[in-house]
Write a protein that holds these residues in place. Structure first.
Motif, PDB file in Angstrom:
ATOM      1  N   LEU A 105     -87.568  32.508  37.635  1.00 58.68           N
ATOM      2  CA  LEU A 105     -86.415  31.722  38.101  1.00 58.68           C
ATOM      3  C   LEU A 105     -85.126  32.522  37.927  1.00 58.68           C
ATOM      4  CD1 LEU A 105     -87.439  28.255  36.679  1.00 58.68           C
ATOM      5  CD2 LEU A 105     -87.070  28.762  39.110  1.00 58.68           C
ATOM      6  N   ARG A 106     -85.010  33.236  36.812  1.00 50.96           N
ATOM      7  CA  ARG A 106     -83.823  34.067  36.585  1.00 50.96           C
ATOM      8  C   ARG A 106     -83.793  35.232  37.560  1.00 50.96           C
ATOM      9  NH1 ARG A 106     -85.430  33.193  31.212  1.00 50.96           N
ATOM     10  NH2 ARG A 106     -86.170  35.345  31.034  1.00 50.96           N
ATOM     11  N   GLN A 107     -84.929  35.884  37.757  1.00 47.41           N
ATOM     12  CA  GLN A 107     -84.972  37.037  38.657  1.00 47.41           C
ATOM     13  C   GLN A 107     -84.688  36.651  40.098  1.00 47.41           C
ATOM     14  OE1 GLN A 107     -88.777  38.883  37.799  1.00 47.41           O
ATOM     15  NE2 GLN A 107     -87.933  40.023  36.090  1.00 47.41           N
ATOM     16  N   SER A 108     -85.029  35.430  40.480  1.00 54.51           N
ATOM     17  CA  SER A 108     -84.779  34.990  41.853  1.00 54.51           C
ATOM     18  C   SER A 108     -83.339  34.526  42.054  1.00 54.51           C
ATOM     19  CB  SER A 108     -85.731  33.852  42.221  1.00 54.51           C
ATOM     20  OG  SER A 108     -85.391  32.670  41.504  1.00 54.51           O
ATOM     21  N   GLY A 109     -82.574  34.422  40.959  1.00 59.87           N
ATOM     22  CA  GLY A 109     -81.187  33.992  41.057  1.00 59.87           C
ATOM     23  C   GLY A 109     -81.002  32.486  40.972  1.00 59.87           C
ATOM     24  N   LEU A 110     -82.084  31.743  40.767  1.00 59.76           N
ATOM     25  CA  LEU A 110     -81.963  30.282  40.657  1.00 59.76           C
ATOM     26  C   LEU A 110     -81.483  29.850  39.276  1.00 59.76           C
ATOM     27  CD1 LEU A 110     -85.142  28.999  42.519  1.00 59.76           C
ATOM     28  CD2 LEU A 110     -82.770  28.795  43.250  1.00 59.76           C
ATOM     29  N   ALA A 111     -81.611  30.738  38.291  1.00 58.25           N
ATOM     30  CA  ALA A 111     -81.256  30.374  36.924  1.00 58.25           C
ATOM     31  C   ALA A 111     -80.662  31.576  36.202  1.00 58.25           C
ATOM     32  CB  ALA A 111     -82.496  29.867  36.188  1.00 58.25           C
ATOM     33  N   TYR A 112     -80.008  31.279  35.108  1.00 62.65           N
ATOM     34  CA  TYR A 112     -79.488  32.329  34.230  1.00 62.65           C
ATOM     35  C   TYR A 112     -79.714  31.894  32.786  1.00 62.65           C
ATOM     36  CZ  TYR A 112     -75.468  29.230  33.599  1.00 62.65           C
ATOM     37  OH  TYR A 112     -74.678  28.155  33.295  1.00 62.65           O
ATOM     38  N   MET A 113     -79.735  32.855  31.879  1.00 65.05           N
ATOM     39  CA  MET A 113     -79.988  32.544  30.482  1.00 65.05           C
ATOM     40  C   MET A 113     -78.744  32.765  29.646  1.00 65.05           C
ATOM     41  SD  MET A 113     -82.976  33.781  27.815  1.00 65.05           S
ATOM     42  CE  MET A 113     -82.886  35.462  28.303  1.00 65.05           C
ATOM     43  N   GLU A 114     -78.514  31.832  28.754  1.00 66.01           N
ATOM     44  CA  GLU A 114     -77.500  31.974  27.713  1.00 66.01           C
ATOM     45  C   GLU A 114     -78.279  32.217  26.428  1.00 66.01           C
ATOM     46  OE1 GLU A 114     -74.169  31.889  27.704  1.00 66.01           O
ATOM     47  OE2 GLU A 114     -73.987  31.553  29.852  1.00 66.01           O
ATOM     48  N   PRO A 115     -78.278  33.454  25.914  1.00 63.37           N
ATOM     49  CA  PRO A 115     -79.078  33.760  24.723  1.00 63.37           C
ATOM     50  C   PRO A 115     -78.803  32.792  23.576  1.00 63.37           C
ATOM     51  CG  PRO A 115     -78.200  35.773  25.679  1.00 63.37           C
ATOM     52  CD  PRO A 115     -77.551  34.621  26.405  1.00 63.37           C
ATOM     53  N   GLY A 116     -79.875  32.294  23.004  1.00 67.04           N
ATOM     54  CA  GLY A 116     -79.778  31.365  21.885  1.00 67.04           C
ATOM     55  C   GLY A 116     -79.494  29.932  22.288  1.00 67.04           C
ATOM     56  N   ILE A 117     -79.249  29.702  23.583  1.00 68.73           N
ATOM     57  CA  ILE A 117     -78.926  28.344  24.041  1.00 68.73           C
ATOM     58  C   ILE A 117     -79.989  27.820  24.992  1.00 68.73           C
ATOM     59  CG2 ILE A 117     -77.248  26.902  25.242  1.00 68.73           C
ATOM     60  CD1 ILE A 117     -75.098  28.886  24.294  1.00 68.73           C
ATOM     61  N   GLY A 118     -80.313  28.597  26.024  1.00 72.61           N
ATOM     62  CA  GLY A 118     -81.325  28.159  26.970  1.00 72.61           C
ATOM     63  C   GLY A 118     -81.134  28.770  28.344  1.00 72.61           C
ATOM     64  N   THR A 119     -81.920  28.278  29.286  1.00 67.89           N
ATOM     65  CA  THR A 119     -81.869  28.718  30.673  1.00 67.89           C
ATOM     66  C   THR A 119     -81.250  27.604  31.501  1.00 67.89           C
ATOM     67  OG1 THR A 119     -83.835  30.077  30.338  1.00 67.89           O
ATOM     68  CG2 THR A 119     -83.247  29.574  32.612  1.00 67.89           C
ATOM     69  N   PHE A 120     -80.320  27.974  32.378  1.00 67.41           N
ATOM     70  CA  PHE A 120     -79.551  26.999  33.137  1.00 67.41           C
ATOM     71  C   PHE A 120     -79.664  27.250  34.633  1.00 67.41           C
ATOM     72  CE2 PHE A 120     -77.814  27.288  28.965  1.00 67.41           C
ATOM     73  CZ  PHE A 120     -77.412  25.994  28.636  1.00 67.41           C
ATOM     74  N   VAL A 121     -79.484  26.189  35.407  1.00 65.26           N
ATOM     75  CA  VAL A 121     -79.479  26.316  36.867  1.00 65.26           C
ATOM     76  C   VAL A 121     -78.221  27.062  37.272  1.00 65.26           C
ATOM     77  CG1 VAL A 121     -79.444  25.073  39.067  1.00 65.26           C
ATOM     78  CG2 VAL A 121     -80.745  24.148  37.135  1.00 65.26           C
ATOM     79  N   ALA A 122     -78.402  28.093  38.088  1.00 67.30           N
ATOM     80  CA  ALA A 122     -77.264  28.882  38.572  1.00 67.30           C
ATOM     81  C   ALA A 122     -76.478  28.094  39.599  1.00 67.30           C
ATOM     82  CB  ALA A 122     -77.762  30.188  39.187  1.00 67.30           C
ATOM     83  N   ARG A 123     -75.255  28.472  39.768  1.00 63.41           N
ATOM     84  CA  ARG A 123     -74.438  27.882  40.827  1.00 63.41           C
ATOM     85  C   ARG A 123     -74.953  28.412  42.141  1.00 63.41           C
ATOM     86  NH1 ARG A 123     -72.463  24.383  37.871  1.00 63.41           N
ATOM     87  NH2 ARG A 123     -70.924  24.851  36.291  1.00 63.41           N
ATOM     88  N   LEU A 124     -75.396  27.535  42.990  1.00 63.40           N
ATOM     89  CA  LEU A 124     -75.949  27.944  44.272  1.00 63.40           C
ATOM     90  C   LEU A 124     -74.825  28.197  45.260  1.00 63.40           C
ATOM     91  CD1 LEU A 124     -78.920  25.424  44.471  1.00 63.40           C
ATOM     92  CD2 LEU A 124     -78.917  27.766  43.621  1.00 63.40           C
ATOM     93  N   VAL A 177     -92.496  31.678  34.213  1.00 61.72           N
ATOM     94  CA  VAL A 177     -91.805  30.792  35.160  1.00 61.72           C
ATOM     95  C   VAL A 177     -90.297  30.930  34.986  1.00 61.72           C
ATOM     96  CG1 VAL A 177     -91.362  28.387  35.788  1.00 61.72           C
ATOM     97  CG2 VAL A 177     -93.708  29.145  35.368  1.00 61.72           C
ATOM     98  N   LEU A 178     -89.827  30.847  33.741  1.00 62.24           N
ATOM     99  CA  LEU A 178     -88.389  30.943  33.491  1.00 62.24           C
ATOM    100  C   LEU A 178     -87.850  32.317  33.862  1.00 62.24           C
ATOM    101  CD1 LEU A 178     -88.239  28.968  30.126  1.00 62.24           C
ATOM    102  CD2 LEU A 178     -87.529  28.177  32.401  1.00 62.24           C
ATOM    103  N   ARG A 179     -88.608  33.373  33.572  1.00 62.72           N
ATOM    104  CA  ARG A 179     -88.188  34.731  33.931  1.00 62.72           C
ATOM    105  C   ARG A 179     -88.087  34.876  35.452  1.00 62.72           C
ATOM    106  NH1 ARG A 179     -92.233  37.556  31.899  1.00 62.72           N
ATOM    107  NH2 ARG A 179     -93.278  37.870  33.893  1.00 62.72           N
TER     108      ARG A 179
END
Length: 82
Positions: A56-75, A52-54
């Protein structure tokens, strides 16, 4: 969650998170639930939660900060008329 058997569970959880992003529950820059949190909340498996998280990132809705987490992308801003 009430599962729809004809739809893969990862898609259903993806749709849940996407709805929360669209509604503003998870505004841009907000940290999304971790894979573990998704497992606890929805009852899906760890591999499914990571997918699910992957997705979300591939669709551009989210991005990952390694070691921190996955965040909502700026739409992108909606186009203005005129």
């Amino acid at each position: 969650m009430d599962w729809q058997p004809e739809i893969p569970r990862w898609r259903q959880v993806y749709a849940l998170v996407e709805e929360r992003i669209d509604s503003g529950m998870y505004p841009p820059g907000t940290r999304l639930p971790s894979a573990h949190d998704l497992v606890v909340e929805t009852g899906i498996g760890q591999v499914t939660a990571k997918r699910v998280l992957r997705e979300l990132r591939q669709s551009g809705l989210a991005y990952m900060e390694p070691g921190i987490g996955t965040f909502v992308a700026r739409l992108p801003e909606p186009p203005t008329g005129g």
